[in-house]
Design a protein around this motif. Structure first.
Motif, PDB file in Angstrom:
ATOM      1  N   VAL A   1       0.861  -1.169  -0.103  1.00 22.18           N
ATOM      2  CA  VAL A   1      -0.035  -0.168  -0.156  1.00 22.18           C
ATOM      3  C   VAL A   1       0.786   1.142  -0.014  1.00 22.18           C
ATOM      4  CG1 VAL A   1      -1.700   1.441   1.300  1.00 22.18           C
ATOM      5  CG2 VAL A   1      -2.015  -1.141   0.901  1.00 22.18           C
ATOM      6  N   MET A   2       1.805   1.089   0.642  1.00 23.38           N
ATOM      7  CA  MET A   2       2.754   2.451   0.982  1.00 23.38           C
ATOM      8  C   MET A   2       3.728   2.730  -0.480  1.00 23.38           C
ATOM      9  SD  MET A   2       2.099   3.865   3.774  1.00 23.38           S
ATOM     10  CE  MET A   2       3.198   5.031   3.586  1.00 23.38           C
ATOM     11  N   ILE A   3       4.065   1.364  -1.007  1.00 23.37           N
ATOM     12  CA  ILE A   3       4.747   1.494  -2.332  1.00 23.37           C
ATOM     13  C   ILE A   3       3.497   2.287  -3.445  1.00 23.37           C
ATOM     14  CG2 ILE A   3       5.521   0.326  -4.276  1.00 23.37           C
ATOM     15  CD1 ILE A   3       6.872  -1.551  -2.129  1.00 23.37           C
ATOM     16  N   LEU A   4       2.594   1.797  -3.312  1.00 27.35           N
ATOM     17  CA  LEU A   4       1.386   2.245  -4.403  1.00 27.35           C
ATOM     18  C   LEU A   4       1.142   4.020  -4.241  1.00 27.35           C
ATOM     19  CD1 LEU A   4      -1.130  -0.686  -4.482  1.00 27.35           C
ATOM     20  CD2 LEU A   4       0.472   0.272  -6.224  1.00 27.35           C
ATOM     21  N   TYR A   5       1.133   4.285  -2.903  1.00 28.37           N
ATOM     22  CA  TYR A   5       0.888   5.651  -2.553  1.00 28.37           C
ATOM     23  C   TYR A   5       2.275   6.617  -3.021  1.00 28.37           C
ATOM     24  CZ  TYR A   5      -3.261   4.872   0.603  1.00 28.37           C
ATOM     25  OH  TYR A   5      -4.376   4.475   1.214  1.00 28.37           O
ATOM     26  N   ILE A   6       3.358   5.903  -2.658  1.00 24.72           N
ATOM     27  CA  ILE A   6       4.400   6.749  -2.957  1.00 24.72           C
ATOM     28  C   ILE A   6       4.680   7.072  -4.487  1.00 24.72           C
ATOM     29  CG2 ILE A   6       7.058   6.808  -2.746  1.00 24.72           C
ATOM     30  CD1 ILE A   6       6.622   5.440  -0.011  1.00 24.72           C
ATOM     31  N   ALA A   7       4.608   5.642  -4.872  1.00 23.40           N
ATOM     32  CA  ALA A   7       4.615   5.534  -6.564  1.00 23.40           C
ATOM     33  C   ALA A   7       3.526   6.485  -7.274  1.00 23.40           C
ATOM     34  CB  ALA A   7       4.685   4.328  -7.194  1.00 23.40           C
ATOM     35  N   GLY A   8       2.384   6.381  -6.848  1.00 25.64           N
ATOM     36  CA  GLY A   8       1.304   7.258  -7.297  1.00 25.64           C
ATOM     37  C   GLY A   8       1.547   8.878  -7.115  1.00 25.64           C
ATOM     38  N   ALA A   9       2.293   9.333  -6.095  1.00 29.07           N
ATOM     39  CA  ALA A   9       2.579  10.728  -5.772  1.00 29.07           C
ATOM     40  C   ALA A   9       3.583  11.265  -6.601  1.00 29.07           C
ATOM     41  CB  ALA A   9       2.949  10.719  -4.171  1.00 29.07           C
ATOM     42  N   VAL A  10       4.533  10.444  -6.816  1.00 29.63           N
ATOM     43  CA  VAL A  10       5.800  10.795  -7.638  1.00 29.63           C
ATOM     44  C   VAL A  10       5.325  10.850  -9.096  1.00 29.63           C
ATOM     45  CG1 VAL A  10       8.094   9.709  -8.535  1.00 29.63           C
ATOM     46  CG2 VAL A  10       7.611   9.790  -6.030  1.00 29.63           C
ATOM     47  N   SER A  11       4.634   9.822  -9.490  1.00 25.26           N
ATOM     48  CA  SER A  11       4.071   9.829 -10.935  1.00 25.26           C
ATOM     49  C   SER A  11       3.270  11.078 -11.030  1.00 25.26           C
ATOM     50  CB  SER A  11       3.374   8.628 -11.143  1.00 25.26           C
ATOM     51  OG  SER A  11       2.531   8.657 -12.452  1.00 25.26           O
ATOM     52  N   PHE A  12       2.412  11.362 -10.100  1.00 26.55           N
ATOM     53  CA  PHE A  12       1.544  12.657 -10.266  1.00 26.55           C
ATOM     54  C   PHE A  12       2.429  13.812 -10.334  1.00 26.55           C
ATOM     55  CE2 PHE A  12      -1.299  15.889  -8.591  1.00 26.55           C
ATOM     56  CZ  PHE A  12      -2.284  15.597  -9.528  1.00 26.55           C
ATOM     57  N   VAL A  13       3.290  14.210  -9.501  1.00 26.30           N
ATOM     58  CA  VAL A  13       4.153  15.252  -9.437  1.00 26.30           C
ATOM     59  C   VAL A  13       5.054  15.403 -10.734  1.00 26.30           C
ATOM     60  CG1 VAL A  13       6.044  16.242  -8.414  1.00 26.30           C
ATOM     61  CG2 VAL A  13       4.289  15.426  -7.021  1.00 26.30           C
ATOM     62  N   VAL A  14       5.450  14.199 -11.160  1.00 26.11           N
ATOM     63  CA  VAL A  14       6.397  14.251 -12.656  1.00 26.11           C
ATOM     64  C   VAL A  14       5.355  14.664 -13.729  1.00 26.11           C
ATOM     65  CG1 VAL A  14       7.669  13.011 -14.110  1.00 26.11           C
ATOM     66  CG2 VAL A  14       8.105  12.878 -11.591  1.00 26.11           C
ATOM     67  N   GLY A  15       4.267  14.189 -13.635  1.00 25.40           N
ATOM     68  CA  GLY A  15       3.113  14.507 -14.634  1.00 25.40           C
ATOM     69  C   GLY A  15       2.598  15.827 -14.804  1.00 25.40           C
ATOM     70  N   ILE A  16       2.495  16.515 -13.609  1.00 26.52           N
ATOM     71  CA  ILE A  16       2.397  17.977 -13.414  1.00 26.52           C
ATOM     72  C   ILE A  16       3.491  18.568 -13.904  1.00 26.52           C
ATOM     73  CG2 ILE A  16       2.095  19.917 -12.039  1.00 26.52           C
ATOM     74  CD1 ILE A  16       0.313  18.251 -10.105  1.00 26.52           C
ATOM     75  N   TYR A  17       4.869  18.366 -13.866  1.00 26.19           N
ATOM     76  CA  TYR A  17       6.111  18.906 -14.213  1.00 26.19           C
ATOM     77  C   TYR A  17       6.116  19.083 -15.655  1.00 26.19           C
ATOM     78  CZ  TYR A  17      10.763  20.022 -15.089  1.00 26.19           C
ATOM     79  OH  TYR A  17      12.177  20.582 -15.679  1.00 26.19           O
ATOM     80  N   PHE A  18       5.797  17.789 -16.250  1.00 27.48           N
ATOM     81  CA  PHE A  18       5.987  17.677 -17.770  1.00 27.48           C
ATOM     82  C   PHE A  18       4.587  18.459 -18.198  1.00 27.48           C
ATOM     83  CE2 PHE A  18       8.433  13.796 -17.550  1.00 27.48           C
ATOM     84  CZ  PHE A  18       9.554  14.249 -17.992  1.00 27.48           C
ATOM     85  N   TYR A  19       3.543  18.398 -17.823  1.00 22.91           N
ATOM     86  CA  TYR A  19       2.387  19.005 -18.262  1.00 22.91           C
ATOM     87  C   TYR A  19       2.445  20.494 -18.308  1.00 22.91           C
ATOM     88  CZ  TYR A  19      -2.406  20.132 -19.890  1.00 22.91           C
ATOM     89  OH  TYR A  19      -3.439  20.536 -20.354  1.00 22.91           O
ATOM     90  N   ILE A  20       2.992  21.236 -16.982  1.00 28.05           N
ATOM     91  CA  ILE A  20       3.116  22.729 -17.160  1.00 28.05           C
ATOM     92  C   ILE A  20       4.469  23.248 -17.739  1.00 28.05           C
ATOM     93  CG2 ILE A  20       3.671  24.344 -15.419  1.00 28.05           C
ATOM     94  CD1 ILE A  20       1.845  22.868 -13.495  1.00 28.05           C
ATOM     95  N   LYS A  21       5.649  22.543 -17.817  1.00 24.02           N
ATOM     96  CA  LYS A  21       6.705  22.799 -18.394  1.00 24.02           C
ATOM     97  C   LYS A  21       6.588  23.179 -19.957  1.00 24.02           C
ATOM     98  CE  LYS A  21      11.742  21.334 -19.000  1.00 24.02           C
ATOM     99  NZ  LYS A  21      12.259  20.095 -19.395  1.00 24.02           N
ATOM    100  N   LYS A  22       7.191  24.180 -20.149  1.00 22.09           N
ATOM    101  CA  LYS A  22       7.237  24.554 -21.769  1.00 22.09           C
ATOM    102  C   LYS A  22       8.688  24.142 -22.398  1.00 22.09           C
ATOM    103  CE  LYS A  22       3.656  28.020 -21.064  1.00 22.09           C
ATOM    104  NZ  LYS A  22       3.174  29.127 -21.409  1.00 22.09           N
TER     105      LYS A  22
END
Length: 71
Positions: free
Chosen positions: A50-71
């Protein structure tokens, strides 16, 4: 060619956002399982999976935001 690169980063960001949310939801659902609830009752903490899924989900979400916002 530059426009395609920006488009690709936005698509990749959206995919990572969706994967991150999916992993977090999967972890949440797994934390409600009987085995996980027993582990929580005995040890007082969530299972490693459960903790691995939470951490992997959070990291993926943050990296996704970075790539989406980055120009």
């Amino acid at each position: 060619m530059v426009m395609g690169s920006e488009y690709t980063k936005k698509i990749m960001g959206l995919i990572l956002l969706i994967i991150g949310l999916g992993l977090a939801v999967w972890g949440y659902q797994l934390s409600d399982s009987v085995g996980s609830q027993i582990t929580q009752a005995v040890t007082g903490s969530d299972t490693d999976k459960v903790m691995i899924l939470y951490i992997a989900g959070a990291v993926s979400f943050v990296v996704g935001i970075y790539f989406y916002i980055k120009k």
